[in-house]
Design a protein around this motif. Structure first.
Motif, PDB file in Angstrom:
ATOM      1  N   ILE A 206       0.844  -1.196   0.000  1.00  0.00           N
ATOM      2  CA  ILE A 206       0.000   0.000   0.000  1.00  0.00           C
ATOM      3  C   ILE A 206       0.880   1.248   0.000  1.00  0.00           C
ATOM      4  CG2 ILE A 206      -1.828   1.263   1.193  1.00  0.00           C
ATOM      5  CD1 ILE A 206      -2.597  -1.368   2.568  1.00  0.00           C
ATOM      6  N   VAL A 207       0.639   2.124  -0.965  1.00  0.00           N
ATOM      7  CA  VAL A 207       1.318   3.415  -1.038  1.00  0.00           C
ATOM      8  C   VAL A 207       0.288   4.481  -0.717  1.00  0.00           C
ATOM      9  CG1 VAL A 207       2.659   4.993  -2.468  1.00  0.00           C
ATOM     10  CG2 VAL A 207       2.877   2.519  -2.812  1.00  0.00           C
ATOM     11  N   SER A 208       0.553   5.276   0.321  1.00  0.00           N
ATOM     12  CA  SER A 208      -0.441   6.246   0.760  1.00  0.00           C
ATOM     13  C   SER A 208       0.238   7.423   1.451  1.00  0.00           C
ATOM     14  CB  SER A 208      -1.441   5.579   1.727  1.00  0.00           C
ATOM     15  OG  SER A 208      -2.278   6.531   2.339  1.00  0.00           O
ATOM     16  N   ALA A 209      -0.464   8.551   1.483  1.00  0.00           N
ATOM     17  CA  ALA A 209       0.006   9.716   2.243  1.00  0.00           C
ATOM     18  C   ALA A 209      -0.337   9.575   3.717  1.00  0.00           C
ATOM     19  CB  ALA A 209      -0.626  10.982   1.677  1.00  0.00           C
ATOM     20  N   THR A 211       0.266   6.774   5.741  1.00  0.00           N
ATOM     21  CA  THR A 211       0.887   5.492   6.058  1.00  0.00           C
ATOM     22  C   THR A 211       0.705   5.106   7.524  1.00  0.00           C
ATOM     23  OG1 THR A 211       2.539   5.834   4.338  1.00  0.00           O
ATOM     24  CG2 THR A 211       3.050   4.209   6.032  1.00  0.00           C
ATOM     25  N   ASP A 212       0.933   6.041   8.435  1.00  0.00           N
ATOM     26  CA  ASP A 212       0.864   5.725   9.863  1.00  0.00           C
ATOM     27  C   ASP A 212      -0.524   5.252  10.271  1.00  0.00           C
ATOM     28  OD1 ASP A 212       3.503   6.274  10.327  1.00  0.00           O
ATOM     29  OD2 ASP A 212       3.171   8.355  10.943  1.00  0.00           O
ATOM     30  N   ALA A 213      -1.563   5.904   9.758  1.00  0.00           N
ATOM     31  CA  ALA A 213      -2.928   5.523  10.126  1.00  0.00           C
ATOM     32  C   ALA A 213      -3.274   4.134   9.612  1.00  0.00           C
ATOM     33  CB  ALA A 213      -3.916   6.558   9.578  1.00  0.00           C
ATOM     34  N   ILE A 214      -2.886   3.833   8.381  1.00  0.00           N
ATOM     35  CA  ILE A 214      -3.168   2.509   7.814  1.00  0.00           C
ATOM     36  C   ILE A 214      -2.364   1.440   8.545  1.00  0.00           C
ATOM     37  CG2 ILE A 214      -3.014   1.100   5.729  1.00  0.00           C
ATOM     38  CD1 ILE A 214      -3.500   3.624   4.086  1.00  0.00           C
ATOM     39  N   ARG A 215      -1.100   1.750   8.825  1.00  0.00           N
ATOM     40  CA  ARG A 215      -0.262   0.784   9.560  1.00  0.00           C
ATOM     41  C   ARG A 215      -0.870   0.456  10.919  1.00  0.00           C
ATOM     42  NH1 ARG A 215       3.361   1.441  13.561  1.00  0.00           N
ATOM     43  NH2 ARG A 215       3.177   3.713  13.393  1.00  0.00           N
ATOM     44  N   ASN A 216      -1.282   1.467  11.668  1.00  0.00           N
ATOM     45  CA  ASN A 216      -1.859   1.233  12.990  1.00  0.00           C
ATOM     46  C   ASN A 216      -3.170   0.454  12.896  1.00  0.00           C
ATOM     47  OD1 ASN A 216       0.174   2.589  14.361  1.00  0.00           O
ATOM     48  ND2 ASN A 216      -0.822   4.592  14.124  1.00  0.00           N
ATOM     49  N   ALA A 217      -3.963   0.701  11.855  1.00  0.00           N
ATOM     50  CA  ALA A 217      -5.226  -0.018  11.690  1.00  0.00           C
ATOM     51  C   ALA A 217      -4.985  -1.503  11.424  1.00  0.00           C
ATOM     52  CB  ALA A 217      -6.030   0.611  10.553  1.00  0.00           C
ATOM     53  N   ILE A 218      -3.988  -1.808  10.594  1.00  0.00           N
ATOM     54  CA  ILE A 218      -3.681  -3.214  10.303  1.00  0.00           C
ATOM     55  C   ILE A 218      -3.171  -3.919  11.562  1.00  0.00           C
ATOM     56  CG2 ILE A 218      -2.180  -4.754   8.983  1.00  0.00           C
ATOM     57  CD1 ILE A 218      -2.259  -2.718   6.713  1.00  0.00           C
ATOM     58  N   LEU A 219      -2.318  -3.248  12.319  1.00  0.00           N
ATOM     59  CA  LEU A 219      -1.750  -3.845  13.525  1.00  0.00           C
ATOM     60  C   LEU A 219      -2.814  -4.083  14.601  1.00  0.00           C
ATOM     61  CD1 LEU A 219       1.559  -1.781  13.859  1.00  0.00           C
ATOM     62  CD2 LEU A 219       1.379  -4.207  13.292  1.00  0.00           C
ATOM     63  N   MET A 252      -7.989 -10.377   3.498  1.00  0.00           N
ATOM     64  CA  MET A 252      -7.701  -9.364   2.495  1.00  0.00           C
ATOM     65  C   MET A 252      -8.834  -8.355   2.310  1.00  0.00           C
ATOM     66  SD  MET A 252      -5.547  -8.059   0.581  1.00  0.00           S
ATOM     67  CE  MET A 252      -6.031  -6.494  -0.130  1.00  0.00           C
ATOM     68  N   PRO A 253     -10.114  -8.752   2.229  1.00  0.00           N
ATOM     69  CA  PRO A 253     -11.183  -7.754   2.081  1.00  0.00           C
ATOM     70  C   PRO A 253     -11.225  -6.748   3.231  1.00  0.00           C
ATOM     71  CG  PRO A 253     -12.000  -9.938   1.542  1.00  0.00           C
ATOM     72  CD  PRO A 253     -10.642 -10.127   2.133  1.00  0.00           C
ATOM     73  N   LYS A 254     -10.918  -7.203   4.448  1.00  0.00           N
ATOM     74  CA  LYS A 254     -10.911  -6.293   5.591  1.00  0.00           C
ATOM     75  C   LYS A 254      -9.776  -5.281   5.471  1.00  0.00           C
ATOM     76  CE  LYS A 254     -11.151  -6.263  10.629  1.00  0.00           C
ATOM     77  NZ  LYS A 254     -11.153  -7.098  11.870  1.00  0.00           N
ATOM     78  N   ILE A 255      -8.605  -5.745   5.023  1.00  0.00           N
ATOM     79  CA  ILE A 255      -7.469  -4.837   4.803  1.00  0.00           C
ATOM     80  C   ILE A 255      -7.847  -3.779   3.765  1.00  0.00           C
ATOM     81  CG2 ILE A 255      -5.118  -4.692   3.882  1.00  0.00           C
ATOM     82  CD1 ILE A 255      -4.978  -5.988   6.507  1.00  0.00           C
ATOM     83  N   GLU A 256      -8.476  -4.226   2.698  1.00  0.00           N
ATOM     84  CA  GLU A 256      -8.842  -3.297   1.628  1.00  0.00           C
ATOM     85  C   GLU A 256      -9.835  -2.245   2.120  1.00  0.00           C
ATOM     86  OE1 GLU A 256     -10.443  -3.391  -3.013  1.00  0.00           O
ATOM     87  OE2 GLU A 256     -10.358  -5.233  -1.814  1.00  0.00           O
ATOM     88  N   ALA A 259      -8.006   0.322   4.402  1.00  0.00           N
ATOM     89  CA  ALA A 259      -7.157   1.240   3.651  1.00  0.00           C
ATOM     90  C   ALA A 259      -7.998   2.256   2.878  1.00  0.00           C
ATOM     91  CB  ALA A 259      -6.254   0.463   2.704  1.00  0.00           C
ATOM     92  N   ARG A 260      -9.091   1.808   2.254  1.00  0.00           N
ATOM     93  CA  ARG A 260      -9.936   2.711   1.476  1.00  0.00           C
ATOM     94  C   ARG A 260     -10.668   3.713   2.372  1.00  0.00           C
ATOM     95  NH1 ARG A 260      -7.649   2.408  -3.355  1.00  0.00           N
ATOM     96  NH2 ARG A 260      -7.707   0.307  -4.239  1.00  0.00           N
ATOM     97  N   ASP A 261     -11.068   3.273   3.576  1.00  0.00           N
ATOM     98  CA  ASP A 261     -11.748   4.185   4.495  1.00  0.00           C
ATOM     99  C   ASP A 261     -10.814   5.291   4.978  1.00  0.00           C
ATOM    100  OD1 ASP A 261     -14.090   2.786   4.253  1.00  0.00           O
ATOM    101  OD2 ASP A 261     -13.823   1.624   6.100  1.00  0.00           O
ATOM    102  N   ILE A 262      -9.546   4.926   5.227  1.00  0.00           N
ATOM    103  CA  ILE A 262      -8.585   5.910   5.727  1.00  0.00           C
ATOM    104  C   ILE A 262      -8.091   6.806   4.603  1.00  0.00           C
ATOM    105  CG2 ILE A 262      -6.290   6.167   6.775  1.00  0.00           C
ATOM    106  CD1 ILE A 262      -6.851   3.529   8.272  1.00  0.00           C
ATOM    107  N   ASP A 263      -7.800   6.209   3.445  1.00  0.00           N
ATOM    108  CA  ASP A 263      -7.283   6.997   2.325  1.00  0.00           C
ATOM    109  C   ASP A 263      -7.876   6.455   1.024  1.00  0.00           C
ATOM    110  OD1 ASP A 263      -5.948   8.510   0.496  1.00  0.00           O
ATOM    111  OD2 ASP A 263      -3.944   7.717   0.953  1.00  0.00           O
ATOM    112  N   PRO A 264      -8.955   7.058   0.543  1.00  0.00           N
ATOM    113  CA  PRO A 264      -9.583   6.565  -0.702  1.00  0.00           C
ATOM    114  C   PRO A 264      -8.661   6.631  -1.910  1.00  0.00           C
ATOM    115  CG  PRO A 264     -11.031   8.084   0.471  1.00  0.00           C
ATOM    116  CD  PRO A 264      -9.695   8.179   1.138  1.00  0.00           C
ATOM    117  N   ASP A 265      -7.615   7.460  -1.838  1.00  0.00           N
ATOM    118  CA  ASP A 265      -6.711   7.612  -2.975  1.00  0.00           C
ATOM    119  C   ASP A 265      -5.454   6.747  -2.874  1.00  0.00           C
ATOM    120  OD1 ASP A 265      -8.366   9.558  -4.158  1.00  0.00           O
ATOM    121  OD2 ASP A 265      -7.499  11.129  -2.875  1.00  0.00           O
TER     122      ASP A 265
END
Length: 293
Positions: A206-209, A211-219, A252-256, A259-265
């Motif tokens: 995942i490439v995003s602006a 990153t920290d929010a997505i990383r913490n959500a996955i963890l 995988m669907p949960k990860i997706e 990520a989309r909720d935090i950063d749609p782009d």
């Protein structure tokens, strides 16, 4: 021996015994009654039986003993010890099934026999291999050729199998040969599926602006580890961090969604990996205290 090692040992034993027993049962119920063209040691035994009348199970027993001795001489004692059980148990199980199930035939339809024989043989071979052993017999000569002449195992194995199938053409029609080729294809398909069963995972980058929010959500919400890779944009040369994580297929669907909720782009790459080793997959998870900032 740890508890995990004991569990793996017993699992390997169950796969080894069950795989060989299922192999013998498949041969007895589908391969032999339908008089299918086969490959490997069983194929040789069918040819010898047609020429001489020697019982198939007895020929396989002594042929496997000869191949076992060959493997001991050229591949070493360690290899022979891992194949001795399959080499001896399969023909003994086949002989026992001949005694207890002398005239059993489930179906006379050739295509059904081919499909179920292929599935049964492929599944049983996969079980034995996942148990950490070899089936012996005609598996051994290709390994010897690989060690001493650098001939790929797949090449020599397919060559031997094709020659064994051709030898049975003395007693079969060209249509039977086509069924034999189909049988070999079904075996290969089932074998590959069993070897990969339960080991395939999904890799996501995942490439995003954010990153920290997505990383913490996955963890915290998926309980999967992540690795941060440092990257650089190819056009603007801006520095960025890439989230790398390997998850089970149903996660995988949960990860997706996260990520989309935090950063749609966000930019996401998803790929399938066939096997994963390490904490959280082949080994249990071990949680370490988060370093204090």
């Amino acid at each position: 021996m740890s508890l995990e090692e004991k569990r793996n040992h017993w699992l390997s034993l169950v796969l080894l015994v069950g795989g060989n027993l299922f192999y013998a049962l498949t041969v007895k119920l589908f391969l032999l009654p339908a008089e299918l063209i086969s490959c490997g040691t069983t194929g040789i035994a069918l040819t010898v039986n047609s020429l001489t009348g020697i019982p198939i199970s007895r020929f396989i027993f002594f042929f496997n003993l000869a191949m076992l001795a060959l493997g001991w001489c050229f591949l070493g004692r360690g290899f022979a010890l891992t194949t001795v059980f399959s080499s001896l148990f399969y023909p003994i199980a086949l002989e026992a099934l001949d005694f207890f199930l002398p005239d059993v035939q489930i179906t006379r339809e050739p295509l059904l026999n081919v499909l179920f024989a292929g599935l049964g043989l492929g599944i049983s071979l996969g079980a034995v291999m996942r148990g950490g052993a070899s089936t012996g017999g005609m598996d051994i000569p290709p390994l010897i050729l690989k060690r001493f002449f650098r001939i790929p195992v797949s090449v020599s194995l397919w060559t031997f199998d094709f020659c064994i199938m051709l030898s049975q053409m003395l007693f079969h029609t060209l249509e039977d040969l086509l069924y034999g080729i189909l049988l070999l294809m079904v075996i290969s398909f089932a074998l590959n599926r069993v070897l990969l069963l339960g080991t395939s995972r999904t890799e996501v980058k995942i490439v995003s602006a954010k990153t920290d929010a997505i990383r913490n959500a996955i963890l915290s919400r998926v309980d999967r580890g992540v690795t941060l890779l440092h990257g650089e944009g190819g056009y603007l040369h801006n520095q960025t961090e890439i989230i790398l994580s390997v998850v089970s297929n149903h996660e995988m669907p949960k990860i997706e969604r996260l990520a989309r909720d935090i950063d749609p782009d966000c930019f996401m790459i998803v790929s399938r990996v066939t096997e994963v080793w390490g904490k959280g997959f082949s080994r249990g998870k071990h949680y370490e205290e988060h370093p204090k900032s």
